[in-house]
Scaffold this active site. Sequence first.
Site, PDB file in Angstrom:
ATOM      1  N   ILE A  12       4.436   8.709   8.988  1.00 31.36           N
ATOM      2  CA  ILE A  12       4.878   9.286   7.711  1.00 31.36           C
ATOM      3  C   ILE A  12       5.309  10.738   7.896  1.00 31.36           C
ATOM      4  N   ALA A  79      -1.736  15.138   9.449  1.00 34.03           N
ATOM      5  CA  ALA A  79      -2.461  14.693  10.647  1.00 34.03           C
ATOM      6  C   ALA A  79      -3.767  14.006  10.267  1.00 34.03           C
ATOM      7  N   THR A 121      -4.705   9.362   0.537  1.00 33.28           N
ATOM      8  CA  THR A 121      -4.435   7.942   0.341  1.00 33.28           C
ATOM      9  C   THR A 121      -5.084   7.409  -0.933  1.00 33.28           C
ATOM     10  N   ASP A 122      -4.519   6.326  -1.460  1.00 31.61           N
ATOM     11  CA  ASP A 122      -5.138   5.674  -2.626  1.00 31.61           C
ATOM     12  C   ASP A 122      -6.468   5.010  -2.271  1.00 31.61           C
ATOM     13  N   GLU A 123      -6.722   4.826  -0.969  1.00 37.16           N
ATOM     14  CA  GLU A 123      -7.950   4.125  -0.560  1.00 37.16           C
ATOM     15  C   GLU A 123      -9.217   4.903  -0.907  1.00 37.16           C
ATOM     16  N   TYR A 148     -12.568   5.080   7.570  1.00 35.86           N
ATOM     17  CA  TYR A 148     -11.292   5.777   7.348  1.00 35.86           C
ATOM     18  C   TYR A 148     -11.223   6.357   5.938  1.00 35.86           C
ATOM     19  N   LYS A 152     -11.198  10.303   4.554  1.00 37.82           N
ATOM     20  CA  LYS A 152     -10.111  10.891   3.764  1.00 37.82           C
ATOM     21  C   LYS A 152     -10.665  11.421   2.431  1.00 37.82           C
ATOM     22  N   ILE A 189       2.882  -4.586   8.621  1.00 34.21           N
ATOM     23  CA  ILE A 189       4.274  -5.059   8.671  1.00 34.21           C
ATOM     24  C   ILE A 189       4.848  -4.964  10.095  1.00 34.21           C
ATOM     25  N   LYS A 203      -0.382 -12.741  12.205  1.00 35.51           N
ATOM     26  CA  LYS A 203      -1.850 -12.778  12.114  1.00 35.51           C
ATOM     27  C   LYS A 203      -2.290 -12.333  10.731  1.00 35.51           C
ATOM     28  N   TYR A 205      -5.074 -11.847   7.857  1.00 35.74           N
ATOM     29  CA  TYR A 205      -6.531 -11.698   7.678  1.00 35.74           C
ATOM     30  C   TYR A 205      -6.968 -12.541   6.475  1.00 35.74           C
ATOM     31  N   ARG A 271     -11.002  -8.740   7.901  1.00 34.15           N
ATOM     32  CA  ARG A 271     -11.513  -7.380   8.163  1.00 34.15           C
ATOM     33  C   ARG A 271     -12.830  -7.214   7.405  1.00 34.15           C
TER      34      ARG A 271
HETATM   35  P1  NAD Z   1      -0.179   7.923  11.962  1.00 35.16           P
HETATM   36  O1  NAD Z   1      -1.451   7.439  12.552  1.00 35.16           O
HETATM   37  O2  NAD Z   1       1.078   7.147  12.173  1.00 35.16           O
HETATM   38  O3  NAD Z   1       0.123   9.419  12.450  1.00 35.16           O
HETATM   39  C1  NAD Z   1      -0.866  10.399  12.537  1.00 35.16           C
HETATM   40  C2  NAD Z   1      -0.304  11.584  13.312  1.00 35.16           C
HETATM   41  O4  NAD Z   1      -1.315  12.606  13.339  1.00 35.16           O
HETATM   42  C3  NAD Z   1       0.052  11.265  14.759  1.00 35.16           C
HETATM   43  O5  NAD Z   1       1.272  11.883  15.119  1.00 35.16           O
HETATM   44  C4  NAD Z   1      -1.101  11.857  15.552  1.00 35.16           C
HETATM   45  O6  NAD Z   1      -0.744  12.245  16.880  1.00 35.16           O
HETATM   46  C5  NAD Z   1      -1.485  13.039  14.691  1.00 35.16           C
HETATM   47  N1  NAD Z   1      -2.888  13.441  14.863  1.00 35.16           N
HETATM   48  C6  NAD Z   1      -3.980  12.630  14.811  1.00 35.16           C
HETATM   49  N2  NAD Z   1      -5.094  13.351  15.028  1.00 35.16           N
HETATM   50  C7  NAD Z   1      -4.697  14.627  15.206  1.00 35.16           C
HETATM   51  C8  NAD Z   1      -5.386  15.833  15.457  1.00 35.16           C
HETATM   52  N3  NAD Z   1      -6.719  15.869  15.583  1.00 35.16           N
HETATM   53  N4  NAD Z   1      -4.677  16.981  15.559  1.00 35.16           N
HETATM   54  C9  NAD Z   1      -3.330  16.967  15.429  1.00 35.16           C
HETATM   55  N5  NAD Z   1      -2.620  15.852  15.224  1.00 35.16           N
HETATM   56  C10 NAD Z   1      -3.295  14.700  15.098  1.00 35.16           C
HETATM   57  O7  NAD Z   1      -0.489   8.081  10.403  1.00 35.16           O
HETATM   58  P2  NAD Z   1       0.451   7.863   9.134  1.00 35.16           P
HETATM   59  O8  NAD Z   1       0.391   6.444   8.724  1.00 35.16           O
HETATM   60  O9  NAD Z   1       1.740   8.501   9.386  1.00 35.16           O
HETATM   61  O10 NAD Z   1      -0.355   8.705   8.038  1.00 35.16           O
HETATM   62  C11 NAD Z   1      -0.114  10.093   7.843  1.00 35.16           C
HETATM   63  C12 NAD Z   1      -0.955  10.602   6.712  1.00 35.16           C
HETATM   64  O11 NAD Z   1      -0.639   9.909   5.511  1.00 35.16           O
HETATM   65  C13 NAD Z   1      -2.464  10.421   6.923  1.00 35.16           C
HETATM   66  O12 NAD Z   1      -3.117  11.565   6.429  1.00 35.16           O
HETATM   67  C14 NAD Z   1      -2.802   9.196   6.091  1.00 35.16           C
HETATM   68  O13 NAD Z   1      -4.125   9.235   5.655  1.00 35.16           O
HETATM   69  C15 NAD Z   1      -1.832   9.351   4.945  1.00 35.16           C
HETATM   70  N6  NAD Z   1      -1.447   8.104   4.263  1.00 35.16           N
HETATM   71  C16 NAD Z   1      -0.972   7.042   4.987  1.00 35.16           C
HETATM   72  C17 NAD Z   1      -0.544   5.889   4.324  1.00 35.16           C
HETATM   73  C18 NAD Z   1       0.041   4.701   5.078  1.00 35.16           C
HETATM   74  O14 NAD Z   1       0.413   3.713   4.452  1.00 35.16           O
HETATM   75  N7  NAD Z   1       0.179   4.748   6.392  1.00 35.16           N
HETATM   76  C19 NAD Z   1      -0.626   5.817   2.932  1.00 35.16           C
HETATM   77  C20 NAD Z   1      -1.149   6.924   2.222  1.00 35.16           C
HETATM   78  C21 NAD Z   1      -1.526   8.058   2.900  1.00 35.16           C
HETATM   79  O1  TDX Z   2      -2.484  -7.970  11.383  1.00 37.19           O
HETATM   80  C1  TDX Z   2      -2.809  -7.709  10.218  1.00 37.19           C
HETATM   81  N1  TDX Z   2      -2.967  -8.728   9.317  1.00 37.19           N
HETATM   82  C2  TDX Z   2      -3.313  -8.529   8.022  1.00 37.19           C
HETATM   83  O2  TDX Z   2      -3.451  -9.492   7.250  1.00 37.19           O
HETATM   84  C3  TDX Z   2      -3.018  -6.364   9.769  1.00 37.19           C
HETATM   85  C4  TDX Z   2      -2.866  -5.206  10.722  1.00 37.19           C
HETATM   86  C5  TDX Z   2      -3.374  -6.164   8.464  1.00 37.19           C
HETATM   87  N2  TDX Z   2      -3.525  -7.197   7.604  1.00 37.19           N
HETATM   88  C6  TDX Z   2      -3.869  -6.938   6.181  1.00 37.19           C
HETATM   89  C7  TDX Z   2      -4.981  -5.951   5.935  1.00 37.19           C
HETATM   90  C8  TDX Z   2      -4.546  -5.281   4.641  1.00 37.19           C
HETATM   91  O3  TDX Z   2      -4.936  -6.066   3.525  1.00 37.19           O
HETATM   92  O4  TDX Z   2      -2.695  -6.324   5.650  1.00 37.19           O
HETATM   93  C9  TDX Z   2      -3.022  -5.281   4.717  1.00 37.19           C
HETATM   94  C10 TDX Z   2      -2.428  -3.964   5.190  1.00 37.19           C
HETATM   95  O5  TDX Z   2      -3.113  -3.588   6.371  1.00 37.19           O
HETATM   96  P1  TDX Z   2      -2.812  -2.202   7.127  1.00 37.19           P
HETATM   97  O6  TDX Z   2      -1.372  -2.133   7.482  1.00 37.19           O
HETATM   98  O7  TDX Z   2      -3.826  -2.057   8.203  1.00 37.19           O
HETATM   99  O8  TDX Z   2      -3.020  -1.141   5.949  1.00 37.19           O
HETATM  100  P2  TDX Z   2      -4.280  -0.765   5.007  1.00 37.19           P
HETATM  101  O9  TDX Z   2      -5.567  -1.082   5.629  1.00 37.19           O
HETATM  102  O10 TDX Z   2      -3.970  -1.306   3.638  1.00 37.19           O
HETATM  103  O11 TDX Z   2      -4.121   0.848   4.997  1.00 37.19           O
HETATM  104  C11 TDX Z   2      -2.818   1.466   4.958  1.00 37.19           C
HETATM  105  O12 TDX Z   2      -2.521   1.956   3.674  1.00 37.19           O
HETATM  106  C12 TDX Z   2      -3.255   3.054   3.216  1.00 37.19           C
HETATM  107  C13 TDX Z   2      -2.721   2.599   5.973  1.00 37.19           C
HETATM  108  O13 TDX Z   2      -3.024   2.104   7.272  1.00 37.19           O
HETATM  109  C14 TDX Z   2      -3.618   3.748   5.595  1.00 37.19           C
HETATM  110  O14 TDX Z   2      -3.425   4.832   6.498  1.00 37.19           O
HETATM  111  C15 TDX Z   2      -3.264   4.189   4.212  1.00 37.19           C
HETATM  112  O15 TDX Z   2      -4.135   5.189   3.791  1.00 37.19           O
END
Ligand code: NAD
Ligand code: TDX
Length: 332
Positions: A12, A79, A121-123, A148, A152, A189, A203, A205, A271
């Site tokens: 992101i 981060a 995050t909404d979590e 996780y 957060k 995805i 896969k 869950y 999970r």
């Molecule tokens: P990601 O795991 O893809 O990326 C995390 C990045 O942070 C990486 O580049 C990693 O190298 C860096 N990082 C990790 N630990 C670090 C540290 N100690 N110091 C410096 N850099 C560090 O994560 P993402 O999915 O891009 O999520 C980014 C942010 O958005 C997070 O704070 C996450 O909680 C939040 N968020 C994610 C989602 C989602 O759907 N993925 C949704 C809502 C909020």
């Molecule tokens: O292989 C899989 N099969 C499956 O059914 C994986 C990896 C996940 N899942 C399910 C678990 C969840 O219900 O799919 C849903 C989405 O899973 P993830 O992609 O792991 O996301 P989730 O756990 O919902 O969390 C994500 O959204 C909120 C991000 O990883 C978080 O960083 C963010 O805060």
Amino acid sequence: MNILVTGGAGFIGSNFVHYLYNARPDWHITVYDALTYAGNKANIAGLDASRVSFIHANICDEAAIDAAVADCDVVVHYAAESHNDNSLHSPWPFVETNIIGTYRILEAIRKHSKRLHHVSTDEVYGDLELDDPAKFTPDTPYNPSSPYSSSKAASDHLVRAWVRSFGIQATISNCSNNYGPYQHVEKMIPRQVTNILSGQKLKLYGAGENVRDWIHTEDHSSGVLAILEKGRIGETYLIGADGEKNNLEVFNMILRLMGKDQSWLEHVNDRPGHDMRYAIDSSKLRQELGWEPKYTDFTAGLQATIDWYTENQAWWQPQKDETEAKYQELGR
Ligand code: NAD
Ligand code: TDX
């Protein structure tokens, strides 16, 4: 404007860097990233080096984060350790990066009187029942389920306390599940799309009835920029695009868009503590700051994401075997 983007080499964060690079051509962007397994400098390759610089450092490193914050005007903090499944296997990096790392950033922000936007995050709100008409709002009580989401939640509480106790200039956003390019193949995805591209089954869950509220990562970026520029200090804004779908629906869409039948679907172990449903009410962000999502057609956004992974095999291939080996250990 000099902006520091922590985690800017992750999924992101790097999408935000690309968005900002185009949206604010007169800003200088510094990406601050430890390049963990989830970070990849290729995500921000090809950008003009006079406009984007890179600091390879950990947010827990007090001296390094202090110096970087001193040199910028604003910080957007992405981060984090971000994957629930990893947090269930090995929680410590989540406590360290998400809680202690955020603490280090807050102390540097306080010392140098800089503006912070904290990305969450909404979590943090826990989960909703499938038949609950409610969605999460900024007033929903915190009730996180996993290492996780609890780490957060802790980071959000620290930010709020630093605003109230020390008067720092900070805002928070809590966003729903993002999808789009550059997402690590551990996430739902990209894992399924790259499984098909590698000749492996999807896969799922449990029964797949869990609901996630999908938003394209570019819409997350536009929401963060709106809050950074126009948000009220001390406020929390929820970012979501009314994209609720259950996992089975999304799996079936992937199968259909990639021309595969049901024999490609495999049910695997669920999970532990799996949150049932997330849903965001983003009316505060829409009404107060005039924000609107651009990607309202999920099928089109998913197709574009599938195309990106199909065309960028060299980007994801190096992560794939290691990621699947981790899942094999978990039986998922
Ligand atoms: P990601 O795991 O893809 O990326 C995390 C990045 O942070 C990486 O580049 C990693 O190298 C860096 N990082 C990790 N630990 C670090 C540290 N100690 N110091 C410096 N850099 C560090 O994560 P993402 O999915 O891009 O999520 C980014 C942010 O958005 C997070 O704070 C996450 O909680 C939040 N968020 C994610 C989602 C989602 O759907 N993925 C949704 C809502 C909020
Ligand atoms: O292989 C899989 N099969 C499956 O059914 C994986 C990896 C996940 N899942 C399910 C678990 C969840 O219900 O799919 C849903 C989405 O899973 P993830 O992609 O792991 O996301 P989730 O756990 O919902 O969390 C994500 O959204 C909120 C991000 O990883 C978080 O960083 C963010 O805060």
